[in-house]
Scaffold this motif. Structure first.
Motif, short mmCIF file in Angstrom:
data_model
loop_
_atom_site.label_atom_id
_atom_site.label_comp_id
_atom_site.label_asym_id
_atom_site.label_seq_id
_atom_site.Cartn_x
_atom_site.Cartn_y
_atom_site.Cartn_z
N LEU A 3 1.00 -1.27 0.12
CA LEU A 3 -0.06 0.02 -0.05
C LEU A 3 0.74 1.17 -0.05
CD1 LEU A 3 -2.91 -0.88 2.49
CD2 LEU A 3 -2.74 -1.36 0.13
N ARG A 4 1.91 1.35 0.83
CA ARG A 4 2.89 2.36 0.85
C ARG A 4 3.51 2.54 -0.65
NH1 ARG A 4 6.19 2.09 6.64
NH2 ARG A 4 4.65 3.03 7.95
N LEU A 5 4.01 1.43 -1.21
CA LEU A 5 4.85 1.63 -2.45
C LEU A 5 3.78 2.24 -3.53
CD1 LEU A 5 6.96 1.01 -4.41
CD2 LEU A 5 6.24 -1.48 -4.69
N GLU A 6 2.39 1.70 -3.50
CA GLU A 6 1.61 2.02 -4.44
C GLU A 6 1.16 3.64 -4.31
OE1 GLU A 6 -1.66 -0.88 -6.30
OE2 GLU A 6 -2.62 0.41 -5.01
N ARG A 7 0.98 4.00 -3.17
CA ARG A 7 0.78 5.28 -2.97
C ARG A 7 2.02 6.28 -3.30
NH1 ARG A 7 -2.88 9.41 -3.50
NH2 ARG A 7 -2.34 11.20 -1.93
N ALA A 8 3.11 5.72 -2.93
CA ALA A 8 4.33 6.53 -3.38
C ALA A 8 4.44 6.75 -4.84
CB ALA A 8 5.59 5.83 -2.61
N ILE B 245 4.97 10.05 -6.91
CA ILE B 245 5.98 10.23 -7.84
C ILE B 245 5.73 10.70 -9.08
CG2 ILE B 245 8.11 9.41 -8.78
CD1 ILE B 245 8.20 7.76 -5.98
N GLY B 246 4.33 9.86 -9.58
CA GLY B 246 4.01 10.19 -10.82
C GLY B 246 3.37 11.51 -11.01
N HIS B 247 3.23 12.20 -9.84
CA HIS B 247 2.54 13.60 -10.07
C HIS B 247 3.61 14.69 -9.74
CE1 HIS B 247 -0.98 11.51 -10.29
NE2 HIS B 247 -1.86 12.53 -10.94
N GLY B 248 4.94 14.18 -9.56
CA GLY B 248 6.11 15.28 -9.36
C GLY B 248 6.61 15.23 -8.01
N ALA B 249 6.19 14.57 -6.95
CA ALA B 249 7.06 14.54 -5.82
C ALA B 249 8.35 13.75 -5.85
CB ALA B 249 6.16 13.68 -4.71
N THR B 250 9.18 14.28 -5.27
CA THR B 250 10.34 13.52 -5.34
C THR B 250 10.19 12.08 -4.27
OG1 THR B 250 11.05 14.37 -2.99
CG2 THR B 250 11.81 15.67 -5.00
N VAL B 251 11.22 11.19 -4.52
CA VAL B 251 11.27 10.20 -3.86
C VAL B 251 11.50 10.16 -2.28
CG1 VAL B 251 12.46 7.75 -3.51
CG2 VAL B 251 12.47 8.67 -5.85
N GLU B 252 12.22 11.32 -1.93
CA GLU B 252 12.17 11.45 -0.50
C GLU B 252 10.85 12.16 0.01
OE1 GLU B 252 14.28 12.30 -2.98
OE2 GLU B 252 15.98 11.18 -2.22
N ALA B 253 10.31 12.81 -0.60
CA ALA B 253 8.91 13.30 -0.29
C ALA B 253 7.85 12.30 -0.25
CB ALA B 253 8.49 14.65 -1.11
N ALA B 254 7.81 11.52 -1.29
CA ALA B 254 7.02 10.51 -1.36
C ALA B 254 7.26 9.48 -0.18
CB ALA B 254 6.98 9.72 -2.65
N ALA B 255 8.53 9.01 0.02
CA ALA B 255 8.75 8.26 1.12
C ALA B 255 8.17 8.72 2.61
CB ALA B 255 10.31 7.87 1.28
N ARG B 256 8.51 9.97 2.75
CA ARG B 256 8.00 10.34 4.26
C ARG B 256 6.52 10.70 4.06
NH1 ARG B 256 12.31 14.09 3.08
NH2 ARG B 256 10.87 15.54 2.16
N ALA B 257 5.80 10.82 3.04
CA ALA B 257 4.65 10.90 2.89
C ALA B 257 3.54 9.54 3.28
CB ALA B 257 3.97 11.51 1.61
N VAL B 258 4.18 8.59 2.90
CA VAL B 258 3.62 7.25 3.15
C VAL B 258 4.17 6.54 4.24
CG1 VAL B 258 3.33 7.04 0.78
CG2 VAL B 258 5.14 5.97 1.57
N GLY B 259 4.97 7.30 5.29
CA GLY B 259 5.23 6.72 6.62
C GLY B 259 6.54 6.08 6.80
N PHE B 260 7.58 6.24 5.78
CA PHE B 260 8.86 5.80 5.54
C PHE B 260 9.93 6.76 6.43
CE2 PHE B 260 7.70 2.99 1.94
CZ PHE B 260 7.76 1.90 2.72
N GLU B 261 10.74 6.31 7.17
CA GLU B 261 11.62 7.44 7.97
C GLU B 261 12.39 8.34 6.99
OE1 GLU B 261 13.70 5.86 11.14
OE2 GLU B 261 11.67 5.45 12.34
N ASP B 262 12.96 7.49 5.75
CA ASP B 262 13.78 7.91 4.77
C ASP B 262 13.37 7.05 3.55
OD1 ASP B 262 15.45 5.63 4.66
OD2 ASP B 262 16.39 6.56 6.48
N ALA B 263 14.10 7.45 2.42
CA ALA B 263 13.83 6.84 1.31
C ALA B 263 14.67 5.55 1.00
CB ALA B 263 14.32 7.97 -0.11
N ARG B 264 15.40 5.15 1.83
CA ARG B 264 16.14 3.85 1.41
C ARG B 264 15.24 2.71 1.30
NH1 ARG B 264 20.39 4.00 6.33
NH2 ARG B 264 18.52 4.95 7.30
#
Length: 308
Positions: free
Chosen positions: A264-269, A273-292
């Motif tokens: 679910l997190r990956l799909e939302r991220a 990202i498809g709408h212009g968010a960076t990987v880092e911003a998408a990662a934080r938005a879906v609950g990951f502490e960082d983008a790794r």
């Protein structure tokens, strides 16, 4: 003012028609003008939902800037031939040959195929119809499990609600992304989806089971997938042991609770990202502490289909 002509076929699905029509109508309300027409081969068209709709028999004069949309009709299986006349096929071919655009929703792709407009092009349709249409139009390339495909002014969509996504895309191309965003907001559309997003979300793909326990856990994860959800807390809330929860959930869905949450997190991220968010911003938005972790999950996922 762009003309948008909906060609109405017997037993059409109301939402296949109403969704795109509402998008263009709402665009009109916001000042992005479209002239809407509803054409059929009879004066009254019966719908799959039982509500008849009126149609005009004559086609308006069309130019290169104009659009014809063929909504889908009820078809658990396709009829041997689509319910359109030779004259309608000619209108579709001539309009496209003259520089105009044609679009379909769901089984409406069958009408475009019968008119020869799918040959040599990529297209999509509702997932229940992909095999039949692939066999019927072998000179076309079907793209499975995406929302819509654009190929040389032939625009096809998956069906039902995806007709809204297709129409919003067309508004964005014609009037700009801001216009499409305003229309989506006015229509209370949760998210404007890109064409290469999956027809079924993970929340739907893993719900075709009969386990009440798994459904209850999925309800929790669906609502809180951005939070930390330790297995111990999920099991305690469900009143079962961690071992029982994992066994039942995995048997029902094919995934562990953690893997389901990650999906679910990956799909939302990917949507962000498809709408212009960076990987880092998408990662934080879906609950990951960082983008790794997001990067690792993306590297394991199948490559998305890119729709041009």
């Amino acid at each position: 003012m762009r003309k948008v002509v909906f060609f109405l076929v017997p037993r059409l699905h109301l939402l296949d028609l109403a969704g795109p029509a509402q998008v263009f109508s709402t665009a009109n309300d916001l000042g992005y003008r479209h002239d809407l027409y509803y054409v059929g081969e009879t004066d009254e068209i019966g719908t799959a939902q039982g509500v008849p709709v009126k149609a005009r028999r004559d086609w308006p004069e069309l130019g290169p800037a104009d659009l014809i949309v063929v909504p889908g009709w009820r078809s658990p299986r396709l009829a041997p031939v689509p319910p359109i006349s030779a004259e309608t096929k000619r209108v579709l071919r001539d309009h496209h040959a003259g520089g105009g655009s044609v679009a379909s929703v769901c089984s409406g792709a069958d009408a475009l195929g019968a008119a020869g407009l799918l040959d040599g092009r990529r297209y999509t349709t509702h997932h229940d119809l992909t095999e039949e249409l692939a066999a019927r139009y072998p000179r076309a390339s079907i793209v499975r499990d995406v929302l819509y495909v654009v190929d040389d002014r032939v625009i096809t969509s998956a069906g039902i609600a995806s007709g809204i996504d297709l129409a919003l895309h067309l508004v964005a191309v014609e009037c700009g992304a801001e216009a499409a965003a305003k229309v989506a907001r006015e229509m209370v559309v949760y998210a404007r989806r890109n064409g290469d997003e999956l027809q079924e979300s993970a929340m739907l793909r893993h719900r075709d089971h009969l386990s009440d326990l798994a459904h209850r856990i999925q309800d929790v994860i669906d609502g809180r997938y951005t939070d930390r959800l330790p297995l111990t807390d999920l099991a305690r809330g469900a009143g079962v042991s961690e071992r029982t929860l994992t066994r039942v959930f995995t048997s029902a869905t094919g995934l562990t609770p953690l893997r389901y949450q990650q999906l679910l997190r990956l799909e939302r991220a990917e949507h962000l990202i498809g709408h212009g968010a960076t990987v880092e911003a998408a990662a934080r938005a879906v609950g990951f502490e960082d983008a790794r972790m997001l990067r690792r999950l993306r590297s394991r996922a199948p490559e998305p289909v890119v729709v041009h």
